[in-house]
Scaffold this active site. Structure first.
Site, PDB file in Angstrom:
ATOM      1  N   ARG A 325      92.167   0.844  17.803  1.00  0.00           N
ATOM      2  CA  ARG A 325      90.740   0.975  18.313  1.00  0.00           C
ATOM      3  C   ARG A 325      89.395   2.072  17.777  1.00  0.00           C
ATOM      4  O   ARG A 325      89.072   1.907  17.684  1.00  0.00           O
ATOM      5  CB  ARG A 325      90.924  -0.953  18.641  1.00  0.00           C
ATOM      6  CG  ARG A 325      89.403  -0.853  17.914  1.00  0.00           C
ATOM      7  CD  ARG A 325      88.880  -2.040  19.103  1.00  0.00           C
ATOM      8  NE  ARG A 325      89.551  -3.287  17.620  1.00  0.00           N
ATOM      9  CZ  ARG A 325      88.709  -4.386  17.059  1.00  0.00           C
ATOM     10  NH1 ARG A 325      87.543  -3.900  17.378  1.00  0.00           N
ATOM     11  NH2 ARG A 325      89.292  -5.161  16.392  1.00  0.00           N
ATOM     12  N   GLU A 740      81.931  -8.634  22.249  1.00  0.00           N
ATOM     13  CA  GLU A 740      82.240  -7.398  22.613  1.00  0.00           C
ATOM     14  C   GLU A 740      81.487  -6.678  21.445  1.00  0.00           C
ATOM     15  O   GLU A 740      80.793  -5.466  22.562  1.00  0.00           O
ATOM     16  CB  GLU A 740      83.298  -6.957  21.969  1.00  0.00           C
ATOM     17  CG  GLU A 740      84.638  -7.889  22.606  1.00  0.00           C
ATOM     18  CD  GLU A 740      86.232  -7.417  21.438  1.00  0.00           C
ATOM     19  OE1 GLU A 740      86.897  -6.538  22.846  1.00  0.00           O
ATOM     20  OE2 GLU A 740      86.143  -7.853  20.504  1.00  0.00           O
TER      21      GLU A 740
END
Length: 790
Positions: A325, A740
């Site tokens: 990621r 997030e």
């Protein structure tokens, strides 16, 4: 996601439950102290308490573990070691390598060596300090630099390549290279790690756990005890914070409690105190990022390479996905025509670092944002102008030395097409609302007139991908019961850690059935109700579990429509659900009337729901695909003042504009945006993790590890949800994830500090500031800028 929803649609009613600012379902209980956490639950009679004996050595071979003094201590019932584990001594969530208790090689200071079971908490904790150990020391690798030199990795190096960056770098009019170091972060959840294990008949085990991943706890407890999964049940009503630190780390705590319960035949609770929690568990990954960038006279990037080295600790844990990621977010909001991203997954003798809000994405973004600043300073341009010049989307002004005309500039380094980029609109709106241009000029004037205090301003964007990059995790289930009084009990696989998942799912079900919120009750997450659940992580809790609950509600709704159509002899499309009632042709029935009537006619009023995210895929060998269903966007502007004599600074103002699609609950979403920003700011400023030369964590309590407080929030804190937000994909009610992405808005504070420091130097120089930007680092950067300009 149509199903029976459209059969009773007619003219869409005004929302009865969604798109409304509703209080968190446990809000009043949180402030009154009535909300129950694991340690508050009534424990069975004769419950025992556990404590962990830890290593104080970073790397060594165990020669002898002396535990006689521990066994003889007051109140001690049992002392357990690796030899007492009936199943497998490995709680690695994806890859092996995480022993529950060390059996031969110590891999980090703080690692669990043995477990004490005693009558009271204090007896267990005191006894755990009495163990002694004889070891043969082994060389310890304590930093990323040491790991890179030694080629010490937990997983193979991985690379994503688009185009031919090396040749384009050689041809670029301007070229710069540099390095950025980014520290880790402790989760510092208010409720520490805790589990209560209750033995049942025939070896069964019930676990009350503070975990984001009940199914993983179930699986690993079963694996540790040598049981089938069906012998273990796990329940979670709520956590007092998680932030990723209870995605995998909670499993080991539950396994130890279960091991104690299995060995003693009595319930066992294991609750870590803060020092043990911080020394035992992993953190956010620290990173070292090297870059080499070529760009034109307007600051447009023509080619770039990144070398990302992540400190994974001693084992893989979730580092594969986290490092991936970070690579997927190395572009953040910017189009990179030719790019190579190399990721090194470093093995160090530290606790195995793990998931943390953003899951690697924030570290990847920090690298490209540093590049934007470096380019801007080199060309003596406003950093915001350089950021806007490099955004995804067609160029609106000519002048690039590389001809990108006709290039839609919409492909990420991993070849995913960016189809919904709204950042130009968000930036333009925030520039106006934050009065960016006027304040920029005022700050420049202020810095010319003040020699000690310097101000800085930065406006930074966020583009964050939503979905688990491990594709099979993008699924969820739900179980919905309708009782004959018209009340509803719902269970789903998501867990509540304060983020408001439960109230949002409650709103989704109430909206679908057009009933009041208080008719819907969401119960504790339990593996015995919804099996094989994914962790509540990746910001996908509402997307997945909300959609699964919606599917269950639509199944019930469809059955009620079919029943009413047959019972009252009316067409299905003449049946409408509206405001706690059902219109059946010319009749109107209350919701509870229809459910009671359906029950009397033997209609099933219980249903499961299931959802899996569509369209996502990724070819790892080719480094291309669509790992994300969609992107969430946001922008933040921060203004700081820095004391150049001490390195101290203060955030004066922050303006946030964030995209949540069509908000299901604006009150919850705004809270997530505010909290995420402050946590991100803390990571990049005050929250410094420190180890001594022996690899022992020295910042393991609030006395030495500093998280943001209310005093760090600026007096001018303007947080706005983007009013025209709409998810272009068919996520539940066209909303977007919000857990997030806001954390990365905190980058604006770091780069505002850098901007203030830059005013001390000559044009063309970017401050040498690493994260976190502690006062010590800020002072060193100030001095470096002054010396460089002398």
């Amino acid at each position: 996601m149509s199903d029976h929803h459209d059969r009773s649609a007619g003219v869409a009613p005004a929302p009865i439950a969604i798109n409304k600012p509703v209080a968190h379902d446990s809000a009043s209980m949180h402030v009154s102290g009535e909300a129950l956490y694991v340690d508050d639950l009534p424990a069975p009679a004769r419950t025992l308490h556990a404590a962990i004996g830890q290593s104080h050595i970073a790397h060594a071979e165990i020669e002898q573990l002396q535990l006689d003094a521990v066994r003889e201590a007051d109140g001690v019932i049992a002392v357990l070691t690796a030899a007492d584990i009936p199943g497998e001594n490995d709680v690695g969530p994806v890859f092996p390598g995480d022993p529950l208790l060390v059996d031969d090689i110590i891999e980090y200071a703080g690692q669990a060596l043995f477990l004490v079971i005693a009558e009271t908490v204090n007896q267990a904790r005191r006894a755990a300090l009495l163990g002694s150990i004889t070891t043969k020391p082994l060389p310890a690798i304590l930093t990323i630099d040491e790991a890179m030199t030694s080629k010490s990795f937990v997983l193979p190096t991985y690379e994503i390549l688009k185009g031919d960056p090396e040749s384009k770098l050689a041809q670029s009019p301007h070229r710069l290279s540099g390095r950025l170091r980014i520290g880790g972060q402790d989760h510092f959840y208010l409720e520490g790690q805790v589990a209560l294990a209750i033995p049942g008949e025939a070896g069964d085990m019930s676990i009350m756990s503070s975990t984001q991943h009940p199914s993983e706890v179930q699986h690993l407890v079963a694996k540790t005890l040598g049981l089938a999964d069906h012998a273990v049940s796990v329940e979670v009503r709520r956590m007092g914070g998680g932030f990723g630190g209870k995605e995998t780390q909670a499993a080991g705590i539950a396994c130890l409690a279960a091991l104690g319960a299995a060995k003693t035949g009595r319930a066992v609770k294991l609750r870590l105190d803060r020092d043990v929690d911080m020394t035992l568990t992993g953190k956010r990954h620290g990173f070292r990022i090297d870059y080499d960038v070529g760009f034109d006279a307007e600051g447009g990037i023509e080619a770039i390479t990144f070398d990302q080295a992540a400190d994974c600790g001693y084992s893989p844990d979730l580092s594969a996905g986290i490092a991936d990621r970070a690579m997927f977010h190395a572009d953040n909001a910017y189009y990179l025509p030719d790019v190579r991203i190399t990721s090194h997954r470093c093995k160090t003798n530290m606790a195995s670092n793990t998931a943390f809000r953003g899951f690697g994405g924030p570290q990847g973004m920090m690298g490209i944002e540093r590049v934007m600043d470096v380019i801007a300073h080199h060309l003596d341009l406003d950093p915001l102008g350089v950021r806007k010049r490099n955004l995804y989307g067609p160029l609106t002004t000519p002048g690039s030395s590389a001809d990108h005309r006709g290039d839609q500039r919409d492909r990420t380094p991993y070849q995913m097409k960016v189809t919904d980029n709204i950042l130009p609109e968000l930036i333009a709106e925030l520039e106006v609302s934050a009065d960016y241009d006027r304040r920029r000029q005022a700050i420049q004037q202020y810095n010319r007139e003040n020699h000690v205090l310097k101000r800085g301003l930065a406006l930074t964007p966020v583009k964050f991908g939503i979905s688990f990059t491990t594709s099979h995790l993008n699924q969820a289930g739900a179980l919905l019961h309708v009782y004959t009084d018209g009340s509803i009990q719902l269970n789903h696989g998501g867990t509540e850690m304060g983020q408001g998942l439960m109230i949002k799912v409650q709103q989704i079900v109430a909206e679908e059935l057009q009933i009041d919120l208080d008719r819907v009750k969401i119960t504790a997450t339990a593996t015995g109700k919804v099996p094989n659940t994914s962790p509540t992580a990746a910001s996908a809790g509402t997307d997945l579990n909300g959609a699964a609950a919606l599917a269950a509600a639509r199944t019930i709704k469809g059955r009620l429509i079919d029943f009413a159509a047959a019972h009252f002899d009316v067409p299905s499309d003449a049946i409408l659900f509206r405001d706690n009632h059902i219109l059946v042709g010319n009749r109107t029935l209350a919701f509870d009337e229809l459910t009671k009537l359906a029950y009397l006619n033997r209609v099933q009023l219980s249903a499961t729901g299931f959802y899996k995210t569509p369209k996502i895929w990724y070819d790892r060998d080719r480094g291309c695909g669509r790992p994300f269903y969609y992107f969430a966007y946001g922008v933040a502007a921060a203004e700081v003042v820095v004391d150049t004599l001490t390195g101290e600074y203060r955030l004066l103002r922050a303006d946030l504009l964030h995209d949540v699609g069509r908000s299901i609950n604006p009150a919850i979403d705004k809270g997530q945006i505010e909290g995420g920003f402050v946590q991100g700011m803390g990571w990049l400023t005050a929250e410094e993790l420190s180890w001594n030369a022996d690899g022992q964590l020295t910042t393991h309590a609030p006395s030495t590890y500093k998280i943001p407080t209310a005093g760090d929030v600026p007096a001018a804190f303007n947080v706005t949800i983007y009013e025209r937000g709409l998810n272009s994909e068919m996520a539940v009610h066209r909303s977007k994830a919000v857990g997030e992405p806001p954390l990365m808005l905190g980058m604006s504070v770091f780069y505002a500090i850098s901007d203030a420091i830059a005013s001390l130097g000559s044009p063309g120089t970017c401050p040498p500031l690493d994260a976190p930007a502690t006062p010590e680092r800020v002072l060193a950067a100030c001095q470096a800028m002054i010396e460089a300009s002398a």
